[in-house]
Design a protein around this motif. Sequence first.
Motif, PDB file in Angstrom:
ATOM      1  N   CYS A 136       0.808  -1.164  -0.024  1.00 35.88           N
ATOM      2  CA  CYS A 136       0.108   0.029  -0.105  1.00 35.88           C
ATOM      3  C   CYS A 136       0.961   1.310  -0.052  1.00 35.88           C
ATOM      4  CB  CYS A 136      -0.876  -0.102   1.271  1.00 35.88           C
ATOM      5  SG  CYS A 136      -1.904   1.544   1.507  1.00 35.88           S
ATOM      6  N   CYS A 141       0.146   2.891   6.502  1.00 37.13           N
ATOM      7  CA  CYS A 141      -0.838   1.820   6.212  1.00 37.13           C
ATOM      8  C   CYS A 141       0.306   0.522   5.669  1.00 37.13           C
ATOM      9  CB  CYS A 141      -2.026   1.982   5.189  1.00 37.13           C
ATOM     10  SG  CYS A 141      -2.675   0.275   4.722  1.00 37.13           S
ATOM     11  N   CYS A 158      -5.902  -0.968  -2.216  1.00 34.45           N
ATOM     12  CA  CYS A 158      -5.832  -1.431  -0.791  1.00 34.45           C
ATOM     13  C   CYS A 158      -6.985  -1.789  -0.148  1.00 34.45           C
ATOM     14  CB  CYS A 158      -4.933  -0.457   0.096  1.00 34.45           C
ATOM     15  SG  CYS A 158      -4.629  -1.042   1.861  1.00 34.45           S
ATOM     16  N   ARG A 160      -7.602  -2.460   3.103  1.00 32.19           N
ATOM     17  CA  ARG A 160      -7.750  -1.120   4.290  1.00 32.19           C
ATOM     18  C   ARG A 160      -8.063   0.138   4.210  1.00 32.19           C
ATOM     19  NH1 ARG A 160      -2.666  -2.056   8.243  1.00 32.19           N
ATOM     20  NH2 ARG A 160      -2.248  -4.482   7.449  1.00 32.19           N
ATOM     21  N   CYS A 161      -7.426   0.656   3.244  1.00 36.35           N
ATOM     22  CA  CYS A 161      -7.429   2.114   3.275  1.00 36.35           C
ATOM     23  C   CYS A 161      -7.676   2.801   1.935  1.00 36.35           C
ATOM     24  CB  CYS A 161      -6.206   2.890   3.820  1.00 36.35           C
ATOM     25  SG  CYS A 161      -4.761   2.673   2.630  1.00 36.35           S
TER      26      CYS A 161
HETATM   27 ZN    ZN Z   1      -3.513   0.652   2.927  1.00 34.59          ZN
END
Ligand code: ZN
Length: 226
Positions: A136, A141, A158, A160-161
């Motif tokens: 990422c 992150c 990504c 997650r983010c």
């Molecule tokens: Zn990320």
Amino acid sequence: MSSGRSNVIILLGPPGAGKGTIASDLVDRYEMTTVSTGNILRSAMKRQTELGKKAKSYMDAGSLVPDEIVLELLVSHISQMDLSRNLILDGYPRNVAQARSLSTLLGKLGIPLGLVANVEVDDSELIERILSRRTCSKSDCQAVYNTRYSPTKQPGICDRCQSPLITRSDETEEVIQHRLRVYQEQTQPLLSHYKSTNLLRHYSHKDSSVIADLVAKDVEKINVEI
Ligand SMILES: [Zn+2]
């Protein structure tokens, strides 16, 4: 499968062989404990212990932390551990000199070295694995994915983010090939050393959880024999 007595298991394998995954699998499913010299070093520096400060002075000067300091840290760490579990050493020893000091240390602590597990993966497979890694781009992150083994839900983004993923610029095929050659050169003497102790086993499988199972089975055998 706790045997009530711990053995040390050394995990060897080239970069990209999945040692980290195998180790965490052994911790989760077989109640072992990982001992990472990298983590011990970082934590000692963070806590600013005497040894941590010494280690930091070397790193600040851009040199490697001497073996004696790493070993002293390892002793104080292991002697405070729950010794009813098997201990996995990941990333140590790296050479024959370290292997010798380690066996002296384990002798003093009364913990037997039970197994040296060497994870073998073909170079072409390793190169492909490393080249399919994606990280990422967001600095806080830095989640790691693999387009083959752990792809994101949306390609290039990504999970997650939602930031875009990048390929590390230092991970070109030439760089990886060089790293593998250096690894082989350093590890060959170590493998010969452990071969003579009769503790060396080789593992080769595409699925790291299968390797974890095989290693655990061999550890179980040692415990029965002892
Ligand atoms: Zn990320």
